[in-house]
Design an enzyme around this catalytic site. Structure first.
Site, PDB file in Angstrom:
ATOM      1  N   SER A   1       0.796  -1.227   0.000  1.00 52.97           N
ATOM      2  CA  SER A   1       0.000   0.000   0.000  1.00 52.97           C
ATOM      3  C   SER A   1       0.824   1.271   0.000  1.00 52.97           C
ATOM      4  O   SER A   1       0.281   2.365   0.048  1.00 52.97           O
ATOM      5  CB  SER A   1      -0.928   0.020   1.221  1.00 52.97           C
ATOM      6  OG  SER A   1      -0.171   0.041   2.406  1.00 52.97           O
TER       7      SER A   1
ATOM      8  N   LYS B   1      -6.124   4.080   9.106  1.00 55.11           N
ATOM      9  CA  LYS B   1      -5.208   5.037   8.503  1.00 55.11           C
ATOM     10  C   LYS B   1      -5.710   6.467   8.662  1.00 55.11           C
ATOM     11  O   LYS B   1      -4.919   7.392   8.894  1.00 55.11           O
ATOM     12  CB  LYS B   1      -4.998   4.692   7.037  1.00 55.11           C
ATOM     13  CG  LYS B   1      -4.273   3.372   6.831  1.00 55.11           C
ATOM     14  CD  LYS B   1      -4.145   3.000   5.371  1.00 55.11           C
ATOM     15  CE  LYS B   1      -3.419   1.671   5.194  1.00 55.11           C
ATOM     16  NZ  LYS B   1      -3.283   1.276   3.786  1.00 55.11           N
TER      17      LYS B   1
END
Length: 944
Positions: A783, A826
Site C-alpha cells: 500500500s 489510517k
C-alpha cells in the site's frame, strides 16, 4: 538354622479373664522379703554341675535369656551336636546369638557373641526336623571356640553376680528398682494379657524376690531389638542390668498403650460400620416386605425412566433408550458392563430432548443491551441486529394469525361435515398428525436464519463479550468452548463406548450444561485449531457441526445417535482468518472487529473499565478521579492497540498505586490523576507521538498495523549524479521492495508526462537512495506504492510536496492506483498527527463513506484513479498553502498532547463521497513501532 522364636506376646492382644488377671497380679505382689545380710546365688544349678566345655549352638536374632523356657528349632546340620548333648550326663548346651542374615554354612568364630546362655535340654525330637525345649540356667561366656567331630565346642566361663544385703544402700536401691519393675509389669499386663504366660513361667521357676531373674524376665518379655537384649545379657552386675531392663519395660508399656489405642479405634469403627450395615439390611428387608422400596438396580431403572418421561425425545432416541434400559435390567450390578450401561443412560437422559429456551426477539431490547454492554462498533452492532431482526420478523409472522375470510369459513364448515363421517380412530389419527405438524411449526420458529457468525479481530476488542450480550438479548443460555490447541476430533464428536473412560463430545456437554436444545454456543479461537495431529482433524469435524444443512443430524460417537444442532446459535471467534481452512471459512459469516477509536476507548474506560476496576479493588466512588486529559494520554501513549486490554491494565495499575497512597497516608481524602502524574504511575510511555517530516523527496504515507494505523514517512535522496543506481533501506519485506521498484520504473518511464519541465534523463545518471524509517521495524505490504512514486517525483522536480497531505494506495506498472484496506485505521492515524488532507484510491470511496461521521469530520479526501491524479494534487499550486483554519488546527495538534477535536475543523472541510465498496486488506507497517507491524506478504489489492 536355629531359632529361639519371638516372644508370644509380640504381635497378639487377647482378652483374658478378670479372675486370672487378679490372681496373677496377687502372685506378683506377694513377694516376701529375704532376711537381712543373706546372700543368694543367682543360678538354680550348682556351679559344680556346670560343664567347663560344652557344645555351642547358634540362635539367630534375639538372644536366649536365663529366665526363659521355650522351644528351639535347629537346622539338620546341627543334629550331631544335639545328639552329643542328649548323650551327656548334664544334657546342657550353650546357646549363643548370631546376627540375622548370616548363612549357617559360612559361620565364623567372629560371628558368635561372647556371652550366651547355658540351657538344659528338657525334651528333644530328632528326625526330619530338630526341635527341643530349652530351659535357661545361667549366663555363659565363651573364651575359645573349636570344632570337634563336626561339632562346635567352646571353653565356657560362668560369671556370677552377688546380691547385696537388703538393708545396705545398694540393696535398698536394687529393691526400689525391683518394685518399679513389678509396678511396670502390673501396668503392662492389663494392656496385653499374653504377658501373663511369661510371668507365670517366671513365678513357677524362681523366687519373686530374686532381682536378677526378675531383671532377665522383664527384659525377655519385651519386644526389644536383639542388640538391646544382648546388652542386657552381657551386663552381669545387677544394678546396671535392672536399669536396662526397666528402660526396656517402660518403652514396652508405651508401645502397648499405643497399640491398644489403635485397636480400640479400629474396633470402634468396625463396630459402627457393622451396626450401620446391620441396621440398613434390616431396614431394607422391612421396606421390601412392606413394598415401599426396591433394590439398587430397580431404582436405577425407575430413575432413568422417570427422567426420560419428562423429556420429548425423537423416536430413534426412545428406541435406543428402551433397548439400553432392558439391557441394564438384566445385568448384574457388580459387573463392569453395568457401570458402562448406567453411564450411557445417565448421559442420554441428561440431554434436554425437546426442551427449548423461550427466546426474546424484542428488537428494541436487543439494541439496548448491545448499546449498554459495548461502546462504539456501530457497524458490528448493525450486522448483529440484522440477524436478530430476521428472527423477530419470522416469529411475528407466525404469531399473528389473519382473520379467516368467508371462503375459509366455508372451507372449515365443509371440513367439519367431512369429519363427522370419519370414524373415531381416523379422527384421532388426524388430531395426532395435526398436533405433530403444529409442534414442528412451533419449533421451526426457534430456528435461526442458518448463519454461523464469525467475529474476527485482534485480542481485546470484545469478541467473547459480544457473544454473551447476544445470548442475553435472545434470553438463551451461553456456553463457551475454547478450541485453541484442540487436536483430537473426539473432543467434538466424542469417544466410542468401547474405550475405557469414554465421554460424549463437547457439543453434547454443551446441551447438558445449558439444559436447552437451542443455546448460544461460542467456539472461541477457531483459528488456533491443530491441523497436524495423528488423532484426526478437528477442523474437518467442525464442518458437520457448523454446516446449517448438516448439523440437524449431528452424530455423536459416544451416544451413537443423531442430534439436532440446527436450533443452536453458533458464534465463532478468531484473530485472523488466514489459518482457518477454506471449506470451514466458507460456512461462516465473518464480521470484522477492527478495533476502537480513541474516543470510543475513553467512553469504554469511563462507563465500563473504571467502575469495574474500582469495584474489584474496593475503592469507594469519587475516591480516585482520573481526568479526561489524563485518560486521553493513557489511550494515546500507553494503550494504542486495537483492543482495550492494555488500557484496562493501565487503569488497574493506577488504582493499585492510588490504594497504596491511601494506606501510606491515612489523612489523604482522595487522589486525582492528571496528565503530569501518568508517567509516575505507568512509567515511560511505550508509544510516542509521530512527527511530520517535510522537504524535497519526503512524503508521508499511511500504514495499517495490528495495533491500529500509523503514519509512514518515506524519504528519497539523490546521493550521486555520476552513475545510475538505486539503494533501498528500512527493513522492508519482499512485497514492499517490489513496490519500490515498480514505483521507480513507472516514474522513470512517465517522467516527461509527470514533470514536463524536468530533464527526462534525470534518473539516467542518478544514484537514488530510498529509506523508510524506522529501520528496526519490519515493514511489508503493497500500500505504499503511490507514496514511493511521489517521493521519486519530488526528487526529480526538486520540489517539496504540498503541505498537510498523506496518502495510501498501491501503484501498478501502468500507473493505476489500486485499492487498499485499513482505511479507518489510517484515517485515525493521520488525524492523530494533525494531517487532514488524505489521498486515497478511488476504489475506496465506499470505504470512506462507511466511516463514522466523527472519523470523517474535518478530513478532506482526494480520490485518485491513476497516479497522474496524485501528482496533480500533490504538486499543484492550488493546494500549496493550507487554509488558515487548518493551519491553526494543525499547529494546535502538533503543539499539544491533546488531539484536535472535530469541532475545531471547519464545516467546509467535509467532503461527501460516494461509490461502490471494495473489499480490501492492508498489511502495511507502522513507523515508530517496536513491534512487527502486520503480516508479511499479505496483499492489500482489491479484487480486479
Amino acid at each position: 538354622m536355629s531359632d529361639n522364636g519371638n516372644n508370644s506376646n509380640s504381635g497378639n492382644n487377647g482378652n483374658g479373664g478378670d479372675s486370672s488377671r487378679d490372681g496373677d497380679s496377687a502372685a506378683v505382689e506377694n513377694v516376701q522379703e529375704e532376711k537381712a545380710g543373706r546372700l543368694k546365688k543367682e543360678l538354680s544349678v550348682p556351679e559344680k554341675e556346670r560343664p567347663p566345655v560344652l557344645c555351642v549352638l547358634p540362635v539367630f536374632g534375639r538372644p536366649f535369656m536365663p529366665s526363659q523356657v521355650i522351644p528351639v528349632q535347629l537346622a539338620p546340620r546341627w543334629e550331631k551336636a544335639l545328639r552329643k548333648t542328649l548323650d551327656s550326663p548334664s544334657k546342657m548346651v550353650l546357646l549363643v546369638a548370631v546376627p540375622e542374615g548370616r548363612l549357617e554354612s559360612d559361620l565364623r568364630e567372629a560371628d558368635f557373641m561372647k556371652m550366651g546362655c547355658l540351657v538344659r535340654v528338657i525334651q528333644a525330637r530328632v528326625g526330619e526336623e530338630l526341635q527341643f525345649i530349652a530351659q535357661g540356667v545361667a549366663r555363659g561366656r565363651v573364651s575359645r571356640l573349636r570344632t570337634v567331630d563336626g561339632c562346635i565346642e567352646g571353653d565356657i566361663e560362668y560369671p556370677e553376680c552377688q546380691v547385696p544385703a537388703t538393708m545396705s544402700p545398694e540393696g535398698i536401691e536394687i529393691k526400689a528398682y525391683a518394685m518399679s519393675i513389678l509396678s511396670t509389669l502390673k501396668e503392662l499386663m492389663p494392656l496385653n494379657p499374653l504377658y501373663f504366660e511369661e510371668l507365670k513361667q517366671y513365678l513357677t521357676r524362681f523366687n519373686p524376690n530374686d532381682p536378677s531373674m526378675l531383671a532377665d524376665c522383664a527384659a525377655s518379655i519385651t519386644t526389644s531389638e536383639a542388640e538391646q537384649l544382648q546388652n542386657v545379657l552381657e551386663t552381669v552386675d545387677l544394678l546396671p542390668r535392672m536399669k536396662l531392663s526397666l528402660g526396656l519395660l517402660k518403652n514396652e508399656v508405651e508401645i502397648a498403650k499405643l497399640q491398644k489405642s489403635i485397636k480400640d479405634t479400629v474396633a470402634q469403627k468396625l463396630s459402627d460400620r457393622q451396626k450401620e450395615f446391620f441396621l440398613k439390611e434390616q431396614l431394607r428387608e422391612i421396606q421390601k416386605e412392606l413394598g415401599i422400596t426396591v433394590d439398587d438396580k430397580t431404582a436405577d431403572v425407575n430413575r432413568f425412566r422417570e427422567k426420560m418421561e419428562k423429556l420429548n425425545p425423537p423416536e430413534q432416541v426412545q428406541k435406543k433408550f428402551a433397548d439400553e434400559l432392558n439391557r441394564l435390567s438384566v445385568l448384574e450390578p457388580a459387573s463392569a458392563e453395568y457401570a458402562v450401561c448406567r453411564d450411557y443412560l445417565t448421559w442420554l437422559t441428561n440431554i434436554p430432548w425437546g426442551i427449548y429456551a423461550d427466546q426474546n426477539f424484542d428488537y428494541a431490547r436487543a439494541r439496548k443491551i448491545l448499546e449498554e454492554d459495548h461502546e462504539g462498533l456501530k457497524d458490528v452492532k448493525d450486522r448483529i441486529l440484522e440477524y436478530l431482526a430476521v428472527g423477530a420478523f419470522k416469529l411475528r409472522n407466525q404469531e399473528v394469525k389473519p382473520q379467516e375470510s368467508a371462503a375459509e369459513k366455508a372451507k372449515t364448515a365443509e371440513a367439519g361435515l367431512k369429519a363427522e363421517s370419519e370414524t373415531p380412530a381416523q379422527a384421532e389419527n388426524d388430531a395426532e398428525s395435526a398436533a405433530s405438524d403444529d409442534r414442528k411449526f412451533r419449533q421451526s420458529g426457534d430456528e435461526s436464519n442458518g448463519a454461523i457468525l464469525l467475529f474476527v479481530g485482534p485480542p481485546g476488542v470484545g469478541k467473547t463479550s459480544i457473544g454473551k450480550s447476544i445470548a442475553r438479548a435472545l434470553n438463551r443460555p451461553f456456553f463457551r468452548l475454547s478450541l485453541g490447541g484442540m487436536r483430537d476430533e473426539a473432543e467434538i464428536k466424542g469417544h466410542r463406548r468401547t474405550y475405557v473412560g469414554a465421554l460424549p463430545g463437547r457439543m453434547v456437554q454443551a446441551l447438558k450444561e445449558a439444559q436447552v436444545m437451542n443455546p448460544v454456543i461460542m467456539l472461541d479461537e477457531i483459528d488456533k485449531l491443530s491441523h497436524d495431529s495423528f488423532r484426526g482433524d478437528p477442523a474437518s469435524t467442525l464442518l458437520e457441526t457448523l454446516d446449517p444443512e448438516q448439523n440437524s443430524g449431528f452424530l455423536d460417537n459416544y451416544l451413537d445417535l443423531r442430534l439436532d444442532l440446527s436450533k443452536c446459535l453458533f458464534i465463532c471467534t478468531a484473530n485472523s482468518m488466514d489459518t482457518i481452512p477454506a471449506p470451514l471459512l466458507d460456512r461462516l459469516d465473518a464480521i470484522t472487529l477492527s478495533g476502537y477509536l480513541a474516543e470510543e476507548k475513553m467512553q469504554i474506560a469511563k462507563k465500563h473499565l473504571i467502575p469495574k476496576i474500582f469495584k474489584k479493588d474496593g475503592v469507594p466512588k469519587n475516591k480516585i478521579k482520573i481526568r479526561d486529559t489524563a485518560l486521553r494520554k493513557i489511550v494515546d501513549e500507553y494503550a494504542r492497540e486495537a483492543g482495550v486490554r492494555s488500557l484496562e491494565k493501565a487503569i488497574a495499575k493506577i488504582s493499585r498505586k492510588a490504594v497504596t497512597k491511601f494506606l501510606e497516608d491515612e489523612n489523604l481524602a482522595n487522589v486525582t490523576v492528571t496528565p503530569d502524574d501518568i508517567k509516575g504511575y505507568l512509567g515511560v510511555a511505550p508509544f510516542t507521538r509521530e512527527k511530520t517530516i517535510s522537504g524535497v523527496g519526503v512524503v508521508t504515507g499511511l500504514a495499517w498495523t495490528s495495533v491500529g494505523g500509523a503514519t509512514l514517512p518515506i524519504e528519497a535522496e539523490l546521493v550521486d549524479n555520476s552513475a545510475r543506481g538505486f539503494k533501498l533501506t528500512g527493513n522492508l519485506g519482499q512485497v514492499m521492495k517490489e513496490s519500490a521498484e515498480i514505483s521507480l520504473s513507472y516514474v522513470i518511464s512517465h517522467l516527461r508526462e509527470l514533470a514536463p519541465d524536468t530533464d527526462p534523463n534525470f534518473f539516467e545518471k542518478a544514484l537514488v537512495h530510498l529509506h523508510v524509517p524506522e529501520g528496526a521495524t519490519p515493514k511489508d505490504g503493497p500500500s505504499a506504492g503511490v507514496t514511493m512514486a511521489s517521493a521519486f517525483l519530488s526528487l526529480a522536480l526538486n520540489r517539496a510536496p504540498n503541505p498537510g497531505f498523506a496518502m495510501t494506495g498501491e501503484i501498478s506498472l501502468t500507473g493505476s492506483v489500486l485499492a487498499i484496506g485499513g482505511v479507518r485505521e489510517k484515517v485515525i492515524a493521520a488525524k492523530r498527527i494533525g494531517i487532514y488532507r488524505l489521498i486515497v484510491p478511488k476504489a475506496n470511496m465506499a470505504d470512506v463513506e462507511e466511516l463514522p461521521e466523527y472519523v470523517r469530520d474535518g478530513v478532506e479526501f482526494f480520490y485518485a484513479d491513476v497516479y497522474k491524479d496524485v501528482a496533480d494534487i500533490l504538486f499543484s499550486d492550488k493546494y500549496a498553502v493550507l487554509p488558515e483554519k487548518k493551519k491553526t488546527s494543525r499547529s494546535k495538534a502538533a503543539g499539544t498532547s491533546e488531539p484536535v477535536k472535530n469541532s475545531e475543523k471547519p464545516e467546509t472541510d467535509k467532503k461527501p463521497s460516494s461509490g461502490k465498496k471494495t473489499a480490501t486488506k492492508s498489511s502495511g507497517k507502522a513507523a515508530g513501532r517496536k513491534t512487527k507491524a502486520g503480516g508479511k506478504g499479505k496483499s492489500e489489492n482489491a479484487k480486479q
